[in-house]
Design an enzyme around this catalytic site. Structure first.
Site, PDB file in Angstrom:
ATOM      1  N   VAL A 108       0.859  -1.180   0.000  1.00  0.00           N
ATOM      2  CA  VAL A 108       0.000   0.000   0.000  1.00  0.00           C
ATOM      3  C   VAL A 108       0.897   1.233   0.000  1.00  0.00           C
ATOM      4  O   VAL A 108       1.765   1.376   0.871  1.00  0.00           O
ATOM      5  CB  VAL A 108      -0.937   0.019   1.226  1.00  0.00           C
ATOM      6  CG1 VAL A 108      -1.796   1.276   1.219  1.00  0.00           C
ATOM      7  CG2 VAL A 108      -1.813  -1.229   1.259  1.00  0.00           C
ATOM      8  N   CYS A 109       0.709   2.100  -0.986  1.00  0.00           N
ATOM      9  CA  CYS A 109       1.419   3.378  -1.075  1.00  0.00           C
ATOM     10  C   CYS A 109       2.937   3.159  -1.068  1.00  0.00           C
ATOM     11  O   CYS A 109       3.468   2.423  -1.891  1.00  0.00           O
ATOM     12  CB  CYS A 109       0.957   4.295   0.055  1.00  0.00           C
ATOM     13  SG  CYS A 109       1.388   6.032  -0.184  1.00  0.00           S
TER      14      CYS A 109
END
Length: 311
Positions: free
Chosen positions: A100-101
């Site tokens: 994530v990210c």
């Protein structure tokens, strides 16, 4: 039942855990335990996030997970050796590894993204490419699936990634039902842009902004360099140079991006036929538009339309 493990590095951004809600709702929607969710770190014990709150974790050592999801930091920072060693080991045992990210940076430090198509938050995409030159970084994708490696852009797109994982596991119908319960009004396909084309181009001068507005309002036209240069009151050579300097893209590339964005929105939100959309947005024929969609979004227009309607 599939085991989902979230790897939480010290200082992780709490929004990264939002993706867990998608798996939780998949269970309640299906009325059976499809997923088991756990939080992990290299040593186990409490891990303090970027907001200063601690989350209790289990030790990751030799855990066999179906899917390992690495949460990111507010901004990229070097990771401790123990975490990277545990990440490599767990990834070898897992069916899928996701991030994530800025979690993509941890995958990079662990040597998991060489030769892979990956993404991260657009603010850090250039840094990711510089730091891991063997990776193929796409700064304009919400999430990317390249084999067993899944990566997502900003923190909120972890939800999109989770919905994509659910769809891969149990089908589009369940993913769409979960998206509706999450009040995600549109389950965004992985190829969708992180931000609008006009914002991405970021023209500074009035004349180039005027050209972009003209182009957006006249996508059905040919929009040659000579035509756009006339709108800017510049010679074609002066216009091409000024346009590329301000936007970072040559005029032809920028116009294609504007056409793609308009065509995608019409595909997902209107009742126009694919043939009509191709004409309206200047692609002329459906085959040319289909090839452009495949390059940009990895899916043909009909698939994006079907996914939007299911959502």
């Amino acid at each position: 039942m599939l085991k989902i493990g979230f790897l939480l590095p010290p200082g992780f951004q709490i929004m990264g855990l939002a993706a867990a809600s998608a798996f939780e709702l998949a269970n309640t929607t299906a009325r059976e335990r499809l997923y088991d969710i756990g939080f992990f770190s290299a040593p186990g014990g409490p891990v303090v996030n970027s907001f200063g709150a601690a989350v209790e974790t289990q030790a990751l050592a030799r855990r066999r997970l179906d899917t390992l999801i690495v949460c990111g930091l507010v901004s990229p920072a070097p990771t401790d050796r123990q975490t990277l060693d545990r990440l490599r080991s767990a990834s070898r045992l897992a069916r899928r590894t996701a991030s994530v990210c800025t979690g993509t940076f941890l995958l990079g430090e662990a040597g998991l993204i060489d030769g892979r198509h990956v993404t991260t938050h657009w603010l850090f995409a250039r840094q990711l490419q510089q730091q891991f030159p063997a990776a193929k970084v796409d700064s304009d994708r919400i999430f990317i699936n390249d084999g067993s490696i899944w990566t997502s852009a900003g923190m909120s797109t972890g939800i999109d990634l989770a919905l994509g994982l659910i769809e891969a596991d149990y089908g589009a119908e369940l993913a769409a039902a979960v998206a509706k319960k999450l009040v995600v009004h549109h389950r965004r396909a992985g190829g969708q842009s992180q931000h609008s084309t006009l914002l991405q181009l970021g023209a500074k001068s009035d004349r180039i902004q005027r050209v972009l507005k003209y182009a957006r309002n006249n996508l059905g036209s040919v929009l040659s360099v000579a035509e756009l240069a006339a709108v800017a009151h510049l010679s074609p050579r002066q216009f091409s140079r000024a346009f590329t300097t301000e936007t970072g893209q040559p005029p032809a590339k920028a116009i294609e991006h504007l056409r793609l964005e308009a065509a995608r929105l019409m595909t997902e939100q209107s009742r126009h036929t694919i043939e009509e959309i191709a004409q309206e947005t200047g692609f002329i024929d459906t085959e040319r538009m289909r090839r452009a969609f495949l390059r940009a979004y990895g899916q043909p227009p009909q698939v994006l339309r079907r996914m939007a309607r299911m959502s």
